[in-house]
Design a protein around this motif. Structure first.
Motif, PDB file in Angstrom:
ATOM      1  N   ALA A 266      55.807  -2.011 -21.598  1.00  0.00           N
ATOM      2  CA  ALA A 266      56.442  -1.356 -22.491  1.00  0.00           C
ATOM      3  C   ALA A 266      55.510  -0.433 -23.317  1.00  0.00           C
ATOM      4  O   ALA A 266      55.621   0.664 -23.278  1.00  0.00           O
ATOM      5  CB  ALA A 266      56.879  -2.193 -23.735  1.00  0.00           C
ATOM      6  N   LEU A 267      54.150  -0.717 -23.365  1.00  0.00           N
ATOM      7  CA  LEU A 267      53.185   0.116 -24.063  1.00  0.00           C
ATOM      8  C   LEU A 267      53.114   1.447 -22.918  1.00  0.00           C
ATOM      9  O   LEU A 267      52.973   2.477 -23.350  1.00  0.00           O
ATOM     10  CB  LEU A 267      51.875  -0.736 -24.036  1.00  0.00           C
ATOM     11  N   PHE A 268      52.592   1.062 -21.829  1.00  0.00           N
ATOM     12  CA  PHE A 268      52.324   2.054 -20.795  1.00  0.00           C
ATOM     13  C   PHE A 268      53.770   2.638 -20.131  1.00  0.00           C
ATOM     14  O   PHE A 268      53.658   3.957 -19.811  1.00  0.00           O
ATOM     15  CB  PHE A 268      51.592   1.666 -19.513  1.00  0.00           C
ATOM     16  N   GLY A 269      54.795   1.958 -20.093  1.00  0.00           N
ATOM     17  CA  GLY A 269      56.026   2.603 -19.801  1.00  0.00           C
ATOM     18  C   GLY A 269      55.944   2.858 -18.023  1.00  0.00           C
ATOM     19  O   GLY A 269      56.744   3.691 -17.585  1.00  0.00           O
ATOM     20  N   SER A 270      55.127   2.169 -17.506  1.00  0.00           N
ATOM     21  CA  SER A 270      55.101   2.022 -15.909  1.00  0.00           C
ATOM     22  C   SER A 270      54.349   0.814 -15.356  1.00  0.00           C
ATOM     23  O   SER A 270      54.165   0.077 -16.188  1.00  0.00           O
ATOM     24  CB  SER A 270      54.410   3.520 -15.752  1.00  0.00           C
ATOM     25  N   ARG A 271      54.490   0.946 -14.209  1.00  0.00           N
ATOM     26  CA  ARG A 271      53.731  -0.244 -13.484  1.00  0.00           C
ATOM     27  C   ARG A 271      52.990   0.212 -12.465  1.00  0.00           C
ATOM     28  O   ARG A 271      53.553   1.189 -11.649  1.00  0.00           O
ATOM     29  CB  ARG A 271      54.659  -1.254 -12.868  1.00  0.00           C
ATOM     30  N   GLN A 272      51.728   0.240 -12.247  1.00  0.00           N
ATOM     31  CA  GLN A 272      50.916   0.705 -11.416  1.00  0.00           C
ATOM     32  C   GLN A 272      50.275  -0.150 -10.116  1.00  0.00           C
ATOM     33  O   GLN A 272      49.544   0.006  -9.895  1.00  0.00           O
ATOM     34  CB  GLN A 272      49.557   1.540 -12.147  1.00  0.00           C
ATOM     35  N   TYR A 273      51.193  -1.042 -10.107  1.00  0.00           N
ATOM     36  CA  TYR A 273      50.880  -2.114  -8.879  1.00  0.00           C
ATOM     37  C   TYR A 273      52.335  -2.121  -8.075  1.00  0.00           C
ATOM     38  O   TYR A 273      53.185  -1.907  -8.809  1.00  0.00           O
ATOM     39  CB  TYR A 273      50.542  -3.476  -9.558  1.00  0.00           C
ATOM     40  N   ARG A 274      52.071  -2.862  -7.041  1.00  0.00           N
ATOM     41  CA  ARG A 274      53.300  -3.391  -6.222  1.00  0.00           C
ATOM     42  C   ARG A 274      53.726  -4.689  -6.639  1.00  0.00           C
ATOM     43  O   ARG A 274      54.775  -4.842  -6.892  1.00  0.00           O
ATOM     44  CB  ARG A 274      53.094  -3.271  -4.569  1.00  0.00           C
ATOM     45  N   GLU A 275      52.593  -5.432  -6.671  1.00  0.00           N
ATOM     46  CA  GLU A 275      52.917  -6.946  -7.232  1.00  0.00           C
ATOM     47  C   GLU A 275      51.408  -7.187  -8.038  1.00  0.00           C
ATOM     48  O   GLU A 275      50.271  -6.595  -7.645  1.00  0.00           O
ATOM     49  CB  GLU A 275      52.926  -8.183  -6.053  1.00  0.00           C
ATOM     50  N   TYR A 276      51.426  -7.908  -8.871  1.00  0.00           N
ATOM     51  CA  TYR A 276      50.379  -8.181  -9.643  1.00  0.00           C
ATOM     52  C   TYR A 276      50.262  -9.757  -9.876  1.00  0.00           C
ATOM     53  O   TYR A 276      50.805 -10.348 -10.378  1.00  0.00           O
ATOM     54  CB  TYR A 276      50.198  -7.666 -11.363  1.00  0.00           C
ATOM     55  N   ASP A 277      48.767 -10.140  -9.494  1.00  0.00           N
ATOM     56  CA  ASP A 277      48.379 -11.642  -9.346  1.00  0.00           C
ATOM     57  C   ASP A 277      47.084 -11.741 -10.625  1.00  0.00           C
ATOM     58  O   ASP A 277      46.213 -11.328 -10.266  1.00  0.00           O
ATOM     59  CB  ASP A 277      47.913 -12.047  -8.214  1.00  0.00           C
ATOM     60  N   PHE A 278      47.745 -12.697 -11.639  1.00  0.00           N
ATOM     61  CA  PHE A 278      46.562 -13.013 -12.487  1.00  0.00           C
ATOM     62  C   PHE A 278      45.903 -14.149 -11.578  1.00  0.00           C
ATOM     63  O   PHE A 278      46.606 -15.260 -11.275  1.00  0.00           O
ATOM     64  CB  PHE A 278      47.191 -13.628 -13.813  1.00  0.00           C
ATOM     65  N   LEU A 279      44.529 -14.249 -11.468  1.00  0.00           N
ATOM     66  CA  LEU A 279      43.840 -15.442 -10.595  1.00  0.00           C
ATOM     67  C   LEU A 279      43.248 -15.854 -11.938  1.00  0.00           C
ATOM     68  O   LEU A 279      42.089 -15.381 -12.652  1.00  0.00           O
ATOM     69  CB  LEU A 279      42.705 -14.836  -9.545  1.00  0.00           C
ATOM     70  N   LEU A 280      43.479 -17.126 -12.501  1.00  0.00           N
ATOM     71  CA  LEU A 280      43.042 -18.002 -13.425  1.00  0.00           C
ATOM     72  C   LEU A 280      42.331 -18.975 -13.116  1.00  0.00           C
ATOM     73  O   LEU A 280      42.861 -20.117 -12.605  1.00  0.00           O
ATOM     74  CB  LEU A 280      43.953 -18.007 -14.520  1.00  0.00           C
ATOM     75  N   ALA A 281      40.898 -19.314 -13.277  1.00  0.00           N
ATOM     76  CA  ALA A 281      40.375 -20.477 -13.090  1.00  0.00           C
ATOM     77  C   ALA A 281      39.850 -21.156 -14.269  1.00  0.00           C
ATOM     78  O   ALA A 281      39.291 -20.536 -15.182  1.00  0.00           O
ATOM     79  CB  ALA A 281      39.146 -20.319 -12.115  1.00  0.00           C
ATOM     80  N   ILE A 282      40.506 -22.364 -14.525  1.00  0.00           N
ATOM     81  CA  ILE A 282      39.950 -23.314 -15.739  1.00  0.00           C
ATOM     82  C   ILE A 282      38.945 -24.295 -15.348  1.00  0.00           C
ATOM     83  O   ILE A 282      39.418 -25.070 -14.573  1.00  0.00           O
ATOM     84  CB  ILE A 282      41.316 -23.809 -16.645  1.00  0.00           C
ATOM     85  N   SER A 283      37.868 -24.324 -15.448  1.00  0.00           N
ATOM     86  CA  SER A 283      36.761 -24.807 -14.982  1.00  0.00           C
ATOM     87  C   SER A 283      35.622 -25.139 -15.714  1.00  0.00           C
ATOM     88  O   SER A 283      35.042 -24.177 -16.495  1.00  0.00           O
ATOM     89  CB  SER A 283      36.446 -24.373 -13.681  1.00  0.00           C
ATOM     90  N   GLY A 284      34.957 -26.235 -15.803  1.00  0.00           N
ATOM     91  CA  GLY A 284      33.664 -26.577 -16.501  1.00  0.00           C
ATOM     92  C   GLY A 284      32.584 -26.357 -15.457  1.00  0.00           C
ATOM     93  O   GLY A 284      31.183 -26.382 -15.779  1.00  0.00           O
ATOM     94  N   HIS A 285      32.877 -25.854 -14.143  1.00  0.00           N
ATOM     95  CA  HIS A 285      31.742 -25.841 -13.181  1.00  0.00           C
ATOM     96  C   HIS A 285      31.680 -24.429 -12.726  1.00  0.00           C
ATOM     97  O   HIS A 285      30.453 -23.852 -12.523  1.00  0.00           O
ATOM     98  CB  HIS A 285      31.987 -26.584 -11.972  1.00  0.00           C
ATOM     99  N   LEU A 286      33.068 -23.863 -12.351  1.00  0.00           N
ATOM    100  CA  LEU A 286      32.992 -22.505 -11.746  1.00  0.00           C
ATOM    101  C   LEU A 286      32.577 -21.445 -12.824  1.00  0.00           C
ATOM    102  O   LEU A 286      32.705 -21.562 -14.031  1.00  0.00           O
ATOM    103  CB  LEU A 286      34.300 -22.127 -11.389  1.00  0.00           C
ATOM    104  N   GLY A 287      31.592 -20.332 -12.453  1.00  0.00           N
ATOM    105  CA  GLY A 287      31.043 -19.605 -13.498  1.00  0.00           C
ATOM    106  C   GLY A 287      32.251 -18.583 -14.111  1.00  0.00           C
ATOM    107  O   GLY A 287      33.262 -18.370 -13.425  1.00  0.00           O
TER     108      GLY A 287
END
Ligand SMILES: [Zn+2]
Length: 647
Positions: A266-287
């Motif tokens: 709504a803020l930008f009024g556009s999508r600048q991607y074909r598909e968008y993937d958040f990659l989210l790691a929840i970890s006590g070990h991965l940086g």
């Protein structure tokens, strides 16, 4: 574009390259690297990454590079990394490089004499492709850089696991990438066209630019959540974690993330991607990580992101921040930051837009989506404002503009006195600058316009376009003037080039709020204290201390600094008693009640003990925001949802 030392350095580098090429024509001569051309690379690179050696934390790479015929080929390991804006390509972690011609005889490589990321190969007659094998030996300990492989998770950034031919724009080099995953693991990436056979995944052909912009997360514990259901251009949250329990997000938690995405669109009024993937790691070990890409982002947070929802609020602007970069940083990109390859130096003079405005909009979206309550958002802003206003005395010698070079000077940012030396201050001071601009637009237009209008006009006017559209300082000023006329160039230059006296707090005050100091810390301060036991006495004694009294940050020219205290020393005792945070706070209160009474600290510095007396009587001081009654509350209006919440 701002003229600056990088340009001079680049010019000197080019001259040196030419002269060195002319002067050193014999012996250990090294030709200058081929200039990149915007022409198609003749052939397709095949890249395969074996990601199964989790025990040794090693990615094993095989790669074929077609070559046109006999002669010199130069292979490059990416050095200047997008998002890092600096020469951080970890060439020290490339090992085992063996090159063969047509899969047969070994061909010796020779590293360039001055560019450690370049390998020269003299291709013999009859060879049509180079077959490379090598390893990307990732850190086995966090002291070597961030951990990217654990028994349960991995984070592959392709640019650290490939070599590419010099002489071509990276958008002109086609790559067919594949990966072998640990048995049974799931994966997510913005690289499209995945065909999985067993644990091997083959991706569709894409440009090297797209491959590098499409890192991959994989893991044993995975959950995928659809966040935004636009039929043609969906947004997904791909959650990986150390254990299945960390994947358990509630519907309400997911709904806040959905609202963040919808508020961004709504803020930008556009999508600048074909598909968008958040990659989210929840970890006590991965940086940990927060790294933007055009159609995805890498987000690495500690345990408890969902399961300790009220104890980890500080990081909740991370995902909105990274998604804003799809528009600000990836689609629209500073002209001097854009480079044709990963081995051409970048000039980050506009990071106060790229990161500063993204930081601001990330906070705004955290507020509008309910990821942060209005009160929590204000407490975060109070911390930022106090830190950059009272803390950053370094502004006296180093202006905000110069901090945009910080990634090149010191990417990892660990310095003794950040308040004086400064670091990547274009993030948070940039945030305050854009709050200033936003409130100024609202005031000048009598509430009719805002930075939302700038965002829509500047970033959102080309819905669906993927090809980067570059901009300059003048373009930013022109776009601001179309929103509301003002001498924006003068204002921005004054903020960027000036020396204070303090941080740009006009936006807060025009927004109806001022920084005040109270005895009790705000909830964001308490949450960040909890992580390592460090407590903040910055606005009273000018220092922070861990639970055992070890001193962390010391404000340059603060109370503690003037008394001889420094980071790394340990406060052993307060007023004759063993150090605890509670005793130091009690001493602050006692010294406030009795103006003749100093705070007495016993301090250990290596094997030396000394008594330090602090003649300070101001009591505890922690920043909060307080309403300025007669000024309209623009800040609350800025943080209010544009869309009606579903919950
Ligand atoms: Zn960012």
């Amino acid at each position: 574009m701002q003229p600056g030392p990088r340009q001079a350095g680049l010019l000197a580098g080019l001259l040196c390259g030419l002269l060195c090429g002319l002067l050193h024509v014999t012996g250990a001569a090294q030709a200058a690297l081929p200039e990149p051309q915007d022409i198609p690379y003749p052939g397709v690179i095949r890249l395969h990454v074996d990601a199964t050696d989790l025990a040794h934390r090693v990615f094993r790479i095989t790669e074929t590079v077609p070559v046109a015929g006999p002669g010199r080929v130069t292979l490059l390991y990416p050095e200047w990394l997008p998002g890092n804006h600096s020469p951080t390509g970890p060439i020290d972690k490339l090992a085992g490089l063996i090159i063969r011609g047509n899969g047969g005889d070994r061909i010796e490589w020779r590293r360039d004499a001055t560019s450690m990321h370049a390998f020269h190969v003299d291709v013999p007659a009859g060879v049509s492709q180079l077959d490379l094998q090598f390893e990307y030996v990732t850190p086995t300990d966090a002291s070597q850089w961030r951990i990217v492989m654990t028994p349960d998770l991995l984070n592959l950034q392709w640019e650290k696991a490939l070599l590419y031919p010099a002489g071509y724009y990276v958008r002109q080099i086609p790559v067919e990438a594949s990966i072998e995953l640990p048995a049974g693991w799931e994966f997510a990436t913005a690289l499209r066209g995945a065909q999985r056979t067993g644990d091997t995944v083959q991706f569709a052909r894409a440009s090297l630019e797209t491959v590098v912009d499409s890192p991959l997360f994989a893991g044993a514990h995975y959950r995928r959540v659809e966040l935004e259901g636009a039929p043609a251009r969906p947004v997904r949250l791909n959650i990986f974690a150390d254990n299945p329990g960390e994947l358990q997000a509630t519907d309400e938690q997911i709904e806040h993330h959905r609202r963040a995405v919808r508020e961004a669109i709504a803020l930008f009024g556009s999508r600048q991607y074909r598909e968008y993937d958040f990659l989210l790691a929840i970890s006590g070990h991965l940086g940990g990580i927060g790294l933007e890409h055009h159609e995805s982002s890498e987000n690495g947070v500690g345990l408890g992101y969902f399961t300790d929802w009220t104890g980890n609020r500080n990081v909740r602007d991370l995902l909105p921040h990274e998604m804003v970069h799809s528009w600000n940083g990836k689609f629209r990109r500073p002209a001097d930051l854009w480079t044709p390859t990963y081995n051409v130096p970048m000039q980050p003079s506009l990071l106060w837009v790229y990161e500063g405005m993204t930081d601001y909009l990330g906070v705004v979206l955290a507020g509008r989506s309910g990821l942060w309550s209005p009160e929590f958002t204000r407490e975060m802003l109070a911390r930022f404002a106090a830190n950059y206003d009272a803390g950053r005395t370094g502004r006296q010698w180093r202006n905000l503009q110069d901090t945009t070079q910080a990634p090149i000077i010191n990417y990892r940012g660990r310095v003794s006195y950040v308040s004086w030396q400064r670091g990547k201050d274009y993030y948070t001071e940039g945030l305050l600058l854009w709050l200033d601009v936003d409130t100024r637009i609202r005031e000048l237009s009598r509430g009719k316009r805002s930075l939302d209008d700038f965002a829509k006009a500047f970033f959102g006017a080309h819905d669906g376009r993927l090809e980067p559209l570059t901009y300059t300082f003048d373009d930013v000023v022109t776009a601001l003037n179309t929103v509301v006329p003002y001498d924006w160039a003068a204002l921005l230059r004054a903020r960027l080039d000036g020396h204070g006296p303090g941080a740009p707090l006009d936006g807060l005050e025009r927004g109806g709020w001022r920084v005040v100091y109270k005895d009790e810390p705000s909830s964001p301060s308490k949450e960040s204290d909890g992580a390592d036991g460090t407590q903040d006495f910055l606005y009273s004694l000018g220092l922070s201390a861990a639970g055992d009294g070890k001193i962390g940050e010391v404000f340059w020219n603060g109370v503690g600094f003037k008394a001889g205290l420094a980071p790394g020393m340990t406060i052993v005792a307060v007023d004759g008693k063993a150090y605890t945070h509670a005793r130091l706070k009690a001493a602050l209160l006692a010294a406030r009640a009795d103006a003749t009474r100093p705070i007495e600290l016993l301090v250990r510095n290596a094997d030396t003990f000394q008594t330090v007396r602090l003649d300070y009587h101001g009591g505890p001081r922690h920043p909060h925001l307080e309403r300025i009654e007669k000024v309209p509350d623009l800040l609350t209006a800025i943080l209010a949802p544009r869309l009606r919440p579903a919950l």
